[in-house]
Design a protein around this motif. Sequence first.
Motif, short mmCIF file in Angstrom:
data_model
loop_
_atom_site.label_atom_id
_atom_site.label_comp_id
_atom_site.label_asym_id
_atom_site.label_seq_id
_atom_site.Cartn_x
_atom_site.Cartn_y
_atom_site.Cartn_z
N VAL A 95 -5.02 21.00 -7.32
CA VAL A 95 -3.73 20.39 -7.00
C VAL A 95 -3.90 18.91 -6.64
O VAL A 95 -3.10 18.06 -7.04
N MET A 96 -4.96 18.60 -5.89
CA MET A 96 -5.17 17.20 -5.51
C MET A 96 -5.39 16.32 -6.73
O MET A 96 -4.85 15.21 -6.82
N LEU A 97 -6.19 16.82 -7.69
CA LEU A 97 -6.45 16.02 -8.90
C LEU A 97 -5.16 15.80 -9.68
O LEU A 97 -4.91 14.69 -10.18
N ARG B 203 -2.81 13.38 -7.83
CA ARG B 203 -3.33 12.01 -7.92
C ARG B 203 -3.02 11.41 -9.29
O ARG B 203 -2.55 10.27 -9.40
N THR C 254 -4.48 31.41 -9.13
CA THR C 254 -4.05 30.64 -7.97
C THR C 254 -3.82 29.19 -8.33
O THR C 254 -2.77 28.61 -8.05
N GLU D 110 -0.70 28.68 -10.48
CA GLU D 110 0.57 28.71 -9.75
C GLU D 110 0.75 27.46 -8.88
O GLU D 110 1.83 26.88 -8.81
N LEU E 109 1.68 24.53 -11.10
CA LEU E 109 3.08 24.60 -11.53
C LEU E 109 4.02 24.22 -10.39
O LEU E 109 5.01 23.52 -10.58
N ARG E 110 3.65 24.67 -9.18
CA ARG E 110 4.48 24.34 -8.01
C ARG E 110 4.47 22.83 -7.75
O ARG E 110 5.49 22.23 -7.43
N GLU F 164 6.62 21.09 -10.26
CA GLU F 164 8.03 21.25 -9.87
C GLU F 164 8.45 20.20 -8.84
O GLU F 164 9.52 19.63 -8.92
N GLN F 165 7.55 19.98 -7.86
CA GLN F 165 7.86 18.99 -6.82
C GLN F 165 8.13 17.61 -7.42
O GLN F 165 8.89 16.82 -6.87
N MET G 273 8.35 31.62 -12.42
CA MET G 273 6.96 32.12 -12.43
C MET G 273 6.94 33.64 -12.54
O MET G 273 7.75 34.32 -11.94
N ALA H 26 4.17 34.85 -5.88
CA ALA H 26 3.89 33.42 -5.82
C ALA H 26 5.16 32.64 -5.50
O ALA H 26 5.12 31.44 -5.30
N GLU I 243 -7.10 39.06 -13.73
CA GLU I 243 -7.61 37.94 -12.93
C GLU I 243 -9.01 38.23 -12.39
O GLU I 243 -9.52 37.48 -11.55
N ARG J 133 -1.76 35.10 -2.66
CA ARG J 133 -2.74 34.04 -2.30
C ARG J 133 -2.63 33.68 -0.82
O ARG J 133 -2.92 32.53 -0.42
N ILE K 47 -2.57 18.04 3.72
CA ILE K 47 -3.10 17.27 2.60
C ILE K 47 -2.08 17.06 1.49
O ILE K 47 -2.08 16.02 0.83
N ILE K 48 -1.21 18.04 1.23
CA ILE K 48 -0.24 17.83 0.16
C ILE K 48 1.20 18.04 0.64
O ILE K 48 2.12 18.16 -0.18
N ASN L 164 2.73 20.52 1.68
CA ASN L 164 3.34 21.70 1.06
C ASN L 164 3.36 22.84 2.07
O ASN L 164 2.34 23.18 2.66
N ARG M 282 -9.17 35.35 2.79
CA ARG M 282 -9.09 34.84 1.43
C ARG M 282 -10.45 34.95 0.72
O ARG M 282 -10.52 35.23 -0.46
N GLU N 186 -11.99 39.38 -6.57
CA GLU N 186 -11.64 38.85 -7.90
C GLU N 186 -12.89 38.51 -8.72
O GLU N 186 -12.77 38.00 -9.82
N HIS O 262 -14.59 11.68 -8.13
CA HIS O 262 -14.21 12.43 -9.33
C HIS O 262 -14.22 11.51 -10.52
O HIS O 262 -13.83 10.36 -10.43
#
Lengths: 68, 354
Positions: free
Chosen positions: A15-17, A20, A37, A40, A43-44, A47-48, B1, B6, B80, B213, B225-226, B228, B289, B296, B353
């Motif tokens: 998600v971070m990549l 960014r 995971t 999803e 995709l979320r 959407e944002q 989705m 989710a 999965e 999740r 961090i995001i 969310n 988790r 998984e 990265h």
Amino acid sequence: MKQIDTRGLSCPQPVMLVSRAIKEDSSSLEILVDGGTASENILRTLEQFDLTAEVSQTEDYKTFIVNR
Amino acid sequence: MKNFFASKWGIIIAGVFIGGIAAFLQYLGNPANMGFCMACFVRDIAGAIGLHKAGVVQYVRPEIIGILFGALIISVIKGEFKPRGGSSAIIRFFLGAFAMIGALVFLGCPWRAFLRLAGGDLNAILGIAGLATGIYIGTLFLKKGFNLGRALPSEGKLSGYIIPGFFGLIFLLFAFDFGKIMISSKGPGAMHAPMLISLGAGLIVGYLAQRSRFCTMGSLRDIFIIRNFHLFTGLAAFFVTVLVMNLILGQFNMGFEGQPIAHNLHIWNFLGMVLSGLAFVLAGGCPGRQIVLTGEGNTDSGVFVLGMLVGAGFAHNFGLSSSPKGLGPYGEYATIIGIVFCLLVGFFMIKRHK
């Protein structure tokens, strides 16, 4: 087209990549994803940002194409 | 989705059910505020197979086996189940061990921290503050480009079954009373809901957690961090449900003093969870988790869980673990060493990265 390979990365790096890359510039994205995971979460995130993706599935992973 | 769990309501419903089951397990015999505790339960399993000899905390917790297999079965069904690994396994092993040690200094994993608070144990506030601090420090590393490297798909499916198989075998030895599994006759290890109910509860929670999740650490990390709140809504639903259930079932008792399986050394409640929170962020998931991811087929998470098992052995063999009487004789040292270890991992694994 910018390629982002998120395969095999732990949360929350996919998600971070992606966020960014969205913020950096307005180029289209090709995102490779290999987990439910991450898929999803990405995709979320899209959407944002009011973005949508065309999803195609190969054997081991998905490819999201985000056209902008 | 396509995956209902989710969605926003999906994660809330998962949180409600997981919380409800946790409160109910306490009602049916699990120790107080310990409907689920990934740290305590893995520690009990470590004791049951003799990795430590603390006679009061030895039991093969069927919840852990249930979560592992619930996640395994549903991930196979949903396609999965993807055995993979190779992302700094040895670092993850020690992150698991130190996360366990931090949790045993506080006396609970993040799940139990919220269960304790929902039971009125105000000491949990210090633990949760520590957890949030540890997670926040971890997100600073993530922002700088911290990562443990990519996991690669494993050759064939076998690797993904090995750790579930190992825990499954321990469970069978226990269930059929075969061999030398050690079970407490008194203390928290002797307090448990009926075996099959615990197993069933675990299977359902494994299913819900895999689909949704659900992640306690991720709830706070994603906010930092995001920005969310998706996972956090699940955690909030979990907390509120347990609180309401505890009030209904007469399991709520507010205060700092005399709380069940807890101590009130504020600094160490805080620092123990700083250690755990930081270790969980660096490893990419809370202990629940990690168990789900192991189901998984993620062998990196499996190695983290094995680290927890061994860490629990160390914690009790070397006096690192706390008890309701207070800290273990070497708990302070272990907490500091653990935090230093995690900080070193954080600094050394920062990469740009491409």
